[in-house]
Structures are given as structure tokens and as C-alpha cells.
Design a protein around this motif. Structure first.
Motif, short mmCIF file in Angstrom:
data_model
loop_
_atom_site.label_atom_id
_atom_site.label_comp_id
_atom_site.label_asym_id
_atom_site.label_seq_id
_atom_site.Cartn_x
_atom_site.Cartn_y
_atom_site.Cartn_z
N ARG A 27 0.84 -1.19 0.00
CA ARG A 27 0.00 0.00 0.00
C ARG A 27 0.88 1.26 0.00
NH1 ARG A 27 -2.93 3.57 3.23
NH2 ARG A 27 -5.17 3.55 2.83
N GLU A 28 1.98 1.19 0.74
CA GLU A 28 2.91 2.33 0.82
C GLU A 28 3.53 2.64 -0.53
OE1 GLU A 28 5.12 5.48 2.55
OE2 GLU A 28 3.24 4.48 3.03
N THR A 29 3.87 1.61 -1.30
CA THR A 29 4.43 1.81 -2.65
C THR A 29 3.42 2.53 -3.53
OG1 THR A 29 5.80 -0.16 -2.45
CG2 THR A 29 5.34 0.63 -4.69
N VAL A 30 2.17 2.14 -3.43
CA VAL A 30 1.11 2.79 -4.21
C VAL A 30 1.00 4.26 -3.78
CG1 VAL A 30 -1.37 2.89 -4.62
CG2 VAL A 30 -0.19 0.69 -4.65
N ARG A 31 1.00 4.50 -2.47
CA ARG A 31 0.87 5.87 -1.96
C ARG A 31 2.01 6.75 -2.46
NH1 ARG A 31 2.74 9.34 1.38
NH2 ARG A 31 4.39 7.97 2.14
N VAL A 32 3.22 6.25 -2.39
CA VAL A 32 4.40 7.02 -2.83
C VAL A 32 4.31 7.32 -4.32
CG1 VAL A 32 6.90 6.88 -3.18
CG2 VAL A 32 5.91 6.24 -0.98
N ASN A 33 3.96 6.31 -5.12
CA ASN A 33 3.88 6.52 -6.57
C ASN A 33 2.75 7.46 -6.96
OD1 ASN A 33 6.13 5.02 -7.46
ND2 ASN A 33 5.00 3.13 -7.18
N LEU A 34 1.63 7.40 -6.26
CA LEU A 34 0.55 8.35 -6.54
C LEU A 34 0.98 9.77 -6.21
CD1 LEU A 34 -2.57 6.37 -5.28
CD2 LEU A 34 -2.07 7.04 -7.63
N ARG A 35 1.71 9.94 -5.13
CA ARG A 35 2.21 11.28 -4.77
C ARG A 35 3.20 11.79 -5.82
NH1 ARG A 35 -1.87 11.79 -2.84
NH2 ARG A 35 -2.39 11.10 -0.78
N LYS A 36 4.03 10.90 -6.35
CA LYS A 36 4.97 11.30 -7.42
C LYS A 36 4.20 11.77 -8.65
CE LYS A 36 8.84 8.30 -6.21
NZ LYS A 36 9.64 7.14 -6.61
N LEU A 37 3.14 11.03 -9.00
CA LEU A 37 2.33 11.42 -10.16
C LEU A 37 1.62 12.76 -9.90
CD1 LEU A 37 0.80 7.95 -11.10
CD2 LEU A 37 2.53 9.23 -12.38
N GLU A 38 1.19 12.98 -8.67
CA GLU A 38 0.57 14.26 -8.33
C GLU A 38 1.58 15.40 -8.42
OE1 GLU A 38 -2.95 14.56 -5.28
OE2 GLU A 38 -1.35 13.30 -4.44
N THR A 39 2.78 15.17 -7.92
CA THR A 39 3.84 16.18 -7.96
C THR A 39 4.19 16.57 -9.39
OG1 THR A 39 4.75 15.36 -5.88
CG2 THR A 39 6.20 16.70 -7.24
N GLU A 41 2.15 16.58 -11.70
CA GLU A 41 0.89 17.11 -12.24
C GLU A 41 0.33 16.23 -13.36
OE1 GLU A 41 1.44 21.25 -13.11
OE2 GLU A 41 1.69 21.75 -11.01
N LEU A 42 0.48 14.91 -13.19
CA LEU A 42 -0.09 13.97 -14.15
C LEU A 42 -1.47 13.52 -13.71
CD1 LEU A 42 3.07 11.84 -14.91
CD2 LEU A 42 2.02 13.57 -16.35
N ILE A 43 -1.71 13.54 -12.39
CA ILE A 43 -3.02 13.19 -11.85
C ILE A 43 -3.37 14.17 -10.74
CG2 ILE A 43 -2.84 10.71 -12.35
CD1 ILE A 43 -2.19 10.29 -9.36
N CYS A 44 -4.64 14.23 -10.41
CA CYS A 44 -5.06 15.02 -9.26
C CYS A 44 -6.23 14.30 -8.59
CB CYS A 44 -5.44 16.44 -9.64
SG CYS A 44 -6.90 16.57 -10.67
N ARG A 45 -6.41 14.57 -7.33
CA ARG A 45 -7.48 13.96 -6.56
C ARG A 45 -8.70 14.86 -6.63
NH1 ARG A 45 -8.84 8.94 -4.91
NH2 ARG A 45 -10.31 9.09 -3.22
N ILE A 46 -9.83 14.30 -7.00
CA ILE A 46 -11.09 15.03 -7.07
C ILE A 46 -11.94 14.63 -5.87
CG2 ILE A 46 -13.15 15.50 -8.46
CD1 ILE A 46 -10.53 16.41 -9.79
N GLN A 55 -8.07 11.78 -11.20
CA GLN A 55 -8.28 12.25 -12.56
C GLN A 55 -6.95 12.51 -13.23
OE1 GLN A 55 -10.67 15.78 -12.89
NE2 GLN A 55 -10.82 15.62 -15.09
N LYS A 56 -6.78 11.99 -14.43
CA LYS A 56 -5.56 12.22 -15.19
C LYS A 56 -5.60 13.63 -15.76
CE LYS A 56 -2.79 10.19 -18.84
NZ LYS A 56 -2.73 9.22 -19.91
N VAL A 57 -4.54 14.40 -15.54
CA VAL A 57 -4.51 15.77 -16.04
C VAL A 57 -3.35 16.03 -16.99
CG1 VAL A 57 -5.78 16.79 -14.13
CG2 VAL A 57 -3.32 16.57 -13.97
N GLY A 58 -2.29 15.24 -16.89
CA GLY A 58 -1.14 15.43 -17.76
C GLY A 58 -0.87 14.19 -18.58
N THR A 59 0.11 14.28 -19.51
CA THR A 59 0.39 13.13 -20.36
C THR A 59 1.85 12.74 -20.40
OG1 THR A 59 0.62 14.60 -22.26
CG2 THR A 59 -1.54 13.61 -21.90
N ASP A 60 2.75 13.60 -19.95
CA ASP A 60 4.19 13.34 -20.10
C ASP A 60 4.77 12.66 -18.87
OD1 ASP A 60 6.74 13.35 -21.06
OD2 ASP A 60 7.13 15.43 -20.56
#
Length: 62
Positions: A27-39, A41-46, A55-60
Motif C-alpha cells: 500500500r505504501e508503494t502505491v501511496r508514494v507513486n501516486l504522490r509522485k504522479l501528483e507532484t 501534475e499527471l493526476i489530481c485527486r477530485i 483524474q488524469k490531467v497530464g500526459t508526459d
């Protein structure tokens, strides 16, 4: 992280525990990777953590 993005595209309502089980990681690996994607700006929490979704917001990924 590409696998994680694909899973969120498939179902943006997945929980950390569901993603960890599907990806065969902690679960911690998922949490860390989601935070990296948020940082990046590829995803954001709605909405809220409990009832919201990703929600996916970026593509690169670079």
C-alpha cells in the motif's frame, strides 16, 4: 508508474489497497507513486480521500 496510470484510467475509484493487490506491491508503494504522479501534475485527486477519485490531467511521464 505507467501501470498505475493505466489502472487509474480503467477505474479512477480504485483504493490504495485495491491497487496494491492488483500491482502485487505494498500500500505504501502505491501511496508514494501516486504522490509522485501528483507532484508531476499527471493526476489530481477530485473530492475527498474517502469518496473521491483520481483524474488524469497530464500526459508526459518524462
Amino acid at each position: 508508474m505507467t501501470e498505475l496510470l493505466n489502472l487509474l484510467k480503467e477505474n479512477p475509484f480504485y483504493t490504495y489497497d485495491e491497487l496494491a493487490k492488483i500491482m502485487n506491491c505494498t500500500r505504501e508503494t502505491v501511496r508514494v507513486n501516486l504522490r509522485k504522479l501528483e507532484t508531476r501534475e499527471l493526476i489530481c485527486r477530485i473530492d475527498s480521500d474517502k469518496n473521491g477519485h483520481w483524474q488524469k490531467v497530464g500526459t508526459d511521464l518524462n
